[in-house]
Write an enzyme that holds these catalytic residues in place. Sequence first.
Site, short mmCIF file in Angstrom:
data_model
loop_
_atom_site.label_atom_id
_atom_site.label_comp_id
_atom_site.label_asym_id
_atom_site.label_seq_id
_atom_site.Cartn_x
_atom_site.Cartn_y
_atom_site.Cartn_z
CB SER A 94 25.58 39.46 -3.51
OG SER A 94 25.07 39.14 -2.23
CE1 TYR A 101 23.91 35.17 -5.22
CE2 TYR A 101 24.18 35.95 -2.98
CZ TYR A 101 23.80 36.18 -4.28
OH TYR A 101 23.32 37.40 -4.64
CE LYS A 141 25.41 37.41 -7.64
NZ LYS A 141 24.86 38.15 -8.77
#
Length: 178
Positions: free
Chosen positions: A116, A140, A144
């Site tokens: 991402s 998040y 990643k």
Amino acid sequence: MRVLVCGGAGYIGSNMTALLTKEGYSPVVLDNLSKGHRGAIRNVQLVVGDFGDTNFILETLQKYRIEAVMHFAAFIEVGESVTQPLRYYDNNVSKTRTLLEAMEKTCVMKFVFSSSAAVYGMPEVIPITEEVAKHPINPYGETKWTVERMCHFQSQTGKLRYAALRYFNASGAGFGAT
């Protein structure tokens, strides 16, 4: 080439599966269907299960003679990652480690990771290039980035060849269900 598409019943995974099929590859979709949809997969093998289950993933890699893995099975909701960070670390990091370990045990070296642009956080430079510093600002993005680093170090052993795809926002009409 037989490609395992983890999270292949989700939006990006199902479109990748359709493209792989169109290009002559033999995808096998692995999805627990918690976020993905059975209807997104047609005319390809769907294996329902969890990519973080060691025995299940080992059996799947061996049974289908998988040669490469594409991983789209992460949790992706930034707000939820802030309120439930451990859930994101479990799914996005711990289960991916299990997947990578199973790949090593079965000599599957090719890996495409759906990362991402969240790994960049609030970049100091625009446009963003791959060289821009990575400073995730939420769980998040941090999960990643952690997986990208894990892949980097695993690749240094000679047991993994990988690419990380850093999307901003994936959207569009897609290729249709496979």
